[in-house]
Design a protein around this motif. Structure first.
Motif, PDB file in Angstrom:
ATOM      1  N   UNK A   1     -16.538  -8.317   8.760  1.00 60.90           N
ATOM      2  CA  UNK A   1     -17.813  -8.068   8.959  1.00 60.90           C
ATOM      3  C   UNK A   1     -18.822  -8.706   8.151  1.00 60.90           C
ATOM      4  N   UNK A   2     -18.123  -8.995   6.705  1.00 64.21           N
ATOM      5  CA  UNK A   2     -18.844  -9.689   5.631  1.00 64.21           C
ATOM      6  C   UNK A   2     -18.931 -11.264   5.798  1.00 64.21           C
TER       7      UNK A   2
ATOM      8  N   UNK B   1     -29.964  -8.267  11.465  1.00 65.85           N
ATOM      9  CA  UNK B   1     -28.485  -8.333  11.860  1.00 65.85           C
ATOM     10  C   UNK B   1     -27.540  -8.654  10.610  1.00 65.85           C
ATOM     11  N   UNK B   2     -27.997  -9.839   9.871  1.00 67.52           N
ATOM     12  CA  UNK B   2     -27.054 -10.129   8.771  1.00 67.52           C
ATOM     13  C   UNK B   2     -26.810  -8.946   7.611  1.00 67.52           C
ATOM     14  N   UNK B   3     -28.032  -8.208   7.451  1.00 69.93           N
ATOM     15  CA  UNK B   3     -27.945  -6.943   6.597  1.00 69.93           C
ATOM     16  C   UNK B   3     -27.228  -6.102   7.122  1.00 69.93           C
ATOM     17  N   UNK B   4     -27.347  -5.696   8.318  1.00 67.40           N
ATOM     18  CA  UNK B   4     -26.434  -4.798   9.093  1.00 67.40           C
ATOM     19  C   UNK B   4     -24.951  -5.116   8.906  1.00 67.40           C
ATOM     20  N   UNK B   5     -24.582  -6.489   9.160  1.00 72.91           N
ATOM     21  CA  UNK B   5     -23.119  -6.735   9.008  1.00 72.91           C
ATOM     22  C   UNK B   5     -22.410  -6.574   7.616  1.00 72.91           C
ATOM     23  N   UNK B   6     -23.339  -7.063   6.864  1.00 64.29           N
ATOM     24  CA  UNK B   6     -22.830  -6.596   5.219  1.00 64.29           C
ATOM     25  C   UNK B   6     -22.802  -5.227   4.955  1.00 64.29           C
ATOM     26  N   UNK B   7     -23.515  -4.362   5.518  1.00 61.35           N
ATOM     27  CA  UNK B   7     -23.576  -3.071   5.330  1.00 61.35           C
ATOM     28  C   UNK B   7     -22.226  -2.293   6.089  1.00 61.35           C
ATOM     29  N   UNK B   8     -21.808  -2.844   7.534  1.00 58.86           N
ATOM     30  CA  UNK B   8     -20.814  -2.677   7.956  1.00 58.86           C
ATOM     31  C   UNK B   8     -19.468  -2.803   6.950  1.00 58.86           C
ATOM     32  N   UNK B   9     -19.569  -3.909   6.402  1.00 61.63           N
ATOM     33  CA  UNK B   9     -18.344  -4.468   5.551  1.00 61.63           C
ATOM     34  C   UNK B   9     -18.120  -3.559   4.556  1.00 61.63           C
ATOM     35  N   UNK B  10     -19.317  -3.306   3.710  1.00 59.21           N
ATOM     36  CA  UNK B  10     -19.263  -2.445   2.703  1.00 59.21           C
ATOM     37  C   UNK B  10     -18.746  -0.962   2.973  1.00 59.21           C
ATOM     38  N   UNK B  11     -19.210  -0.364   4.023  1.00 62.07           N
ATOM     39  CA  UNK B  11     -18.721   0.792   4.648  1.00 62.07           C
ATOM     40  C   UNK B  11     -17.258   0.865   4.892  1.00 62.07           C
ATOM     41  N   UNK B  12     -16.782  -0.032   5.592  1.00 64.47           N
ATOM     42  CA  UNK B  12     -15.350  -0.168   5.865  1.00 64.47           C
ATOM     43  C   UNK B  12     -14.330  -0.306   4.615  1.00 64.47           C
ATOM     44  N   UNK B  13     -15.013  -1.344   3.602  1.00 67.45           N
ATOM     45  CA  UNK B  13     -13.984  -1.279   2.539  1.00 67.45           C
ATOM     46  C   UNK B  13     -13.943  -0.115   1.655  1.00 67.45           C
TER      47      UNK B  13
END
Length: 322
Positions: free
Chosen positions: A54-55, A80-92
């Motif tokens: 995601x990141x 969209x870029x901001x969302x993807x980074x947020x997804x990455x942080x959530x999953x990590x």
């Protein structure tokens, strides 16, 4: 799952039997529940790779933020870029909870990324030289991601399933964003339509690889049998790839575009798409960080991580002080 003294008194075999009964009954496993090492390790690998992808997946589109053709498109791709980074942080964070029994943190995840031990999705190693690529990433790459991730909405591991519910909802908007870009280009000038066709031609093989090999014999590695066994997913890589074809091949053709695989067709008798296999040896090289943009994007991620070390240190200090 039970965490009572009676459960603790069970043998490892009895705990495993109880665990599998919970899986088969559709119960959710939580971070503090007992789980076999195989289950924990496959989840750590899967969720860490998903989070990092995601990141890293935000980087190809990040390149288009300053070059988007209109202010509206610029704002859309920034969101969209901001969302993807947020997804990455959530999953990590989800992965980090699983790593606690091993004494590991997100720091190890990042170091594994930089060392090459942790892979990220093959599609995010690729170049995105035109606005057509930016649209295709949103339309077909995110579309492929939705097919993969919705297959795990009922995952046996509760924290991952709950994270996916939020992520999938946002990915739908991302796919719509990409589709809007593609539709505008496909209905535009011949030059604009050519951008889309060129992007489809260049990305098609990577899209096929996105779902992973049909079996371990293809690339020498596949965890799909284990993830199905533990109720993390329900479909095989090939079933997901077939779902992608069924959903998107008609849409691609409806725009007057051509598939770069002239041999592809739907076999009515077998009820499956027949297609030319991608070059899986190329896939193996790409995920070893030998793709067109692998090192450039890893270096960008490394520089960002190093430059923001002071933020992590400050937050860590505040936590300790509190």
């Amino acid at each position: 799952m039970s965490d009572t003294a009676s459960f603790a008194a069970l043998t490892e075999e009895e705990k495993m039997e109880h665990f599998m009964k919970c899986i088969e009954a559709g119960e959710k496993i939580e971070a503090d529940d007992w789980m076999p090492d195989e289950y924990r390790k496959v989840l750590i690998k899967l969720i860490s790779m998903h989070g990092i992808s995601e990141i890293m997946g935000a980087l190809p589109e990040k390149e288009w933020v300053p070059k988007a053709p209109t202010l509206g498109r610029k704002l859309g791709i920034m969101a969209k870029v901001q969302d993807e980074m947020g997804h990455g942080q959530l999953l990590l964070r989800v992965a980090e909870d699983l790593m606690k029994p091993y004494g590991k943190t997100r720091e190890e995840i990042m170091q594994d990324l930089f060392s090459g031990d942790l892979k990220f999705h093959n599609v995010f190693h690729m170049e995105a030289p035109t606005w057509g690529d930016a649209g295709l990433i949103g339309w077909l790459v995110d579309g492929a991601a939705i097919i993969t991730q919705t297959n795990m909405l009922g995952a046996s591991y509760g924290p991952y399933a709950r994270a996916l519910k939020r992520i999938c909802a946002e990915e739908v908007f991302h796919a719509q964003h990409g589709e809007a870009i593609i539709m505008a280009l496909a209905e535009g000038t011949p030059e604009q339509k050519a951008l889309v066709q060129d992007a489809v031609d260049r990305w098609w093989e990577s899209l096929l690889m996105f779902f992973g090999p049909g079996s371990a014999s293809t690339t020498g590695s596949s965890k799909q049998d284990i993830t199905i066994k533990y109720g993390i997913r329900t479909k095989t890589n090939e079933q997901l790839r077939q779902d992608f074809f069924t959903k998107y091949v008609p849409r691609v053709l409806s725009l007057g575009l051509k598939l770069p695989d002239e041999t592809m067709y739907f076999d009515q008798e077998k009820e499956e798409w027949i297609y030319q296999q991608p070059d899986w040896s190329k896939f193996k090289e790409i995920v070893k960080n030998n793709g067109p943009k692998s090192q450039e994007r890893l270096n960008l991620r490394r520089i960002s991580y190093e430059n923001n070390a002071w933020v992590r240190e400050a937050l860590s200090g505040d936590t300790a002080a509190g």
